[in-house]
Design an enzyme around this catalytic site. Structure first.
Site, PDB file in Angstrom:
ATOM      1  N   ASP A  11       1.535  10.995 -36.800  1.00  0.00           N
ATOM      2  CA  ASP A  11       2.679  11.296 -35.939  1.00  0.00           C
ATOM      3  C   ASP A  11       3.770  11.901 -36.816  1.00  0.00           C
ATOM      4  O   ASP A  11       4.254  11.266 -37.751  1.00  0.00           O
ATOM      5  CB  ASP A  11       3.156  10.007 -35.271  1.00  0.00           C
ATOM      6  CG  ASP A  11       4.217  10.252 -34.214  1.00  0.00           C
ATOM      7  OD1 ASP A  11       4.781  11.364 -34.162  1.00  0.00           O
ATOM      8  OD2 ASP A  11       4.497   9.316 -33.435  1.00  0.00           O
ATOM      9  N   ASP A 111       3.106  17.147 -31.886  1.00  0.00           N
ATOM     10  CA  ASP A 111       3.480  16.388 -33.087  1.00  0.00           C
ATOM     11  C   ASP A 111       2.619  15.152 -33.316  1.00  0.00           C
ATOM     12  O   ASP A 111       3.031  14.215 -33.996  1.00  0.00           O
ATOM     13  CB  ASP A 111       4.955  15.992 -33.024  1.00  0.00           C
ATOM     14  CG  ASP A 111       5.285  15.105 -31.835  1.00  0.00           C
ATOM     15  OD1 ASP A 111       4.402  14.897 -30.978  1.00  0.00           O
ATOM     16  OD2 ASP A 111       6.433  14.633 -31.751  1.00  0.00           O
ATOM     17  N   GLU A 112       1.391  15.141 -32.768  1.00  0.00           N
ATOM     18  CA  GLU A 112       0.578  13.930 -32.872  1.00  0.00           C
ATOM     19  C   GLU A 112      -0.906  14.303 -32.808  1.00  0.00           C
ATOM     20  O   GLU A 112      -1.305  15.140 -31.997  1.00  0.00           O
ATOM     21  CB  GLU A 112       0.931  13.003 -31.703  1.00  0.00           C
ATOM     22  CG  GLU A 112       0.554  11.567 -31.877  1.00  0.00           C
ATOM     23  CD  GLU A 112       1.092  10.709 -30.729  1.00  0.00           C
ATOM     24  OE1 GLU A 112       1.154   9.486 -30.912  1.00  0.00           O
ATOM     25  OE2 GLU A 112       1.434  11.248 -29.659  1.00  0.00           O
TER      26      GLU A 112
END
Length: 366
Positions: A11, A111-112
């Site tokens: 993350d 973003d992950e």
């Protein structure tokens, strides 16, 4: 002895704000806020992401921008509009690096991402610690972004491990530690347990994950339904067999649509996804496919996007399997996110095909 899976959840820390710090290093020690501006007035809109300096003033995602500016009054705070194109360029570079390290890679959002590194570390969580440090160092050196990584025997444990230490965190949970790691946590730390579900569980005497793990499974099925009840029981016992869906998997069939109004209402959303599912199912049927993976795609009002997937044990070909699992995915998603939703999508993948239809298969890939 069966080798344990080793799954990582990476993350990117306060990603949009960190991208702005990367572009302009002089702002790194200031409160940095990235907002979605509605355009109605200079201050109308909501916070998309803030750095940890701004968070110390209580400025977090979803906060109205006028309130964020009020709370940061007297500081040298800087505000930016969301720059999706720039953030995606940074994300794509990181995902490319991940692909060099992972056996399977599943990008969950900008973003992950989940990485299955079982074969890379030969099932060893000791090696996984060194390997995760290596990945973090590579991203920092090559892109300049810090990230937090959780490592566990499955996606569920990896996700909660990642969330337990931020920013720039690294948390390892070995298979034999998983149940004990989850046990003392508040039950709402599990994906799918939102405010309403948490309140209902508290009425039933369930406050921690351990309480849920010990609770009578038949009673859970009665209260929450078969799918969710079984999910809650398994999750509390650190059981999650969902695979890391490999990036660039065979083909998929999907349909995305915009809701008539922004909403957090499950039934309103399902009216739209039922329409989308009909289109998807028609194409799946025409091509003679069976499928194993069902996914949903969400664009929230702050323009953040998320996807969620379920991989079935056996290939299916009926419409009801899609409909049932789309509902389950949205129930779980809405329980974990308070943001209203603007757009939704339905996707099926992991195809297999009946032999008589083989000619169509080649034309599909062509």
């Amino acid at each position: 002895m069966v080798q344990s899976r080793v799954v990582m959840l990476a993350d990117f820390d306060y990603f949009f704000a960190q991208c702005e710090e990367l572009r302009n290093p002089t702002i790194k020690d200031k409160p940095v806020v990235v907002g979605v501006y509605s355009g109605r007035t200079e201050e109308s809109g909501a916070v998309s992401t803030s750095n940890y300096v701004a968070r110390r003033y209580g400025v977090k995602s979803g906060l109205p921008l006028f309130m964020a500016k009020r709370q940061l009054e007297g500081t040298d705070a800087v505000f930016f509009p969301v720059d999706h194109e720039y953030y995606k360029q940074i994300s794509d570079r990181i995902m490319q690096i991940f692909s060099d390290y992972a056996g399977s890679l599943e990008q969950v959002s900008i973003d992950e991402a989940y990485l299955d590194v079982t074969s890379q570390v030969e099932g060893s969580f000791e090696r996984a610690l060194i390997y995760a440090q290596k990945i973090k160092q590579a991203i920092k050196a090559q892109v300049g972004i810090s990230l937090s990584i959780g490592v566990g025997p499955n996606k569920l444990v990896a996700k909660i491990a990642c969330d337990s230490k931020k920013p720039d965190g690294l948390t390892i949970v070995k298979p034999e530690e998983a149940v004990g790691f989850l046990a003392p946590l508040p039950v709402d730390r599990l994906l799918g347990v939102g405010k309403k579900t948490s309140a209902r569980m508290e009425q039933m005497g369930i406050k921690t994950v351990e309480d849920l793990a010990r609770f009578d499974v038949q009673r859970l099925l009665e209260v929450f339904g078969k799918a969710l009840g079984l999910y809650f029981h398994n999750a509390a016992n650190a059981v999650d067999n969902e695979l890391v869906a490999e990036q660039g998997e065979a083909e998929s069939i999907s349909k995305i649509g915009t809701l008539k109004q922004d909403t957090h209402d499950l039934e309103f959303i399902l009216q739209k996804t039922d329409e989308l599912m009909e289109t998807v199912y028609k194409e799946v049927t025409e091509k003679g496919y069976s499928f194993k993976t069902i996914s949903i795609y969400v664009v929230n009002v702050d323009l953040s996007s998320k996807s969620r997937s379920i991989t079935l044990e056996q290939p299916m070909k009926d419409k009801e399997s899609i409909k049932r699992n789309v509902r389950l995915l949205f129930e779980k998603y809405l329980a974990e996110s308070y943001l209203e939703i603007r757009r939704v999508g339905v996707r099926v993948s992991g195809f297999s095909k009946e032999q008589p239809q083989q000619k169509q298969l080649s034309s599909f890939f062509g």
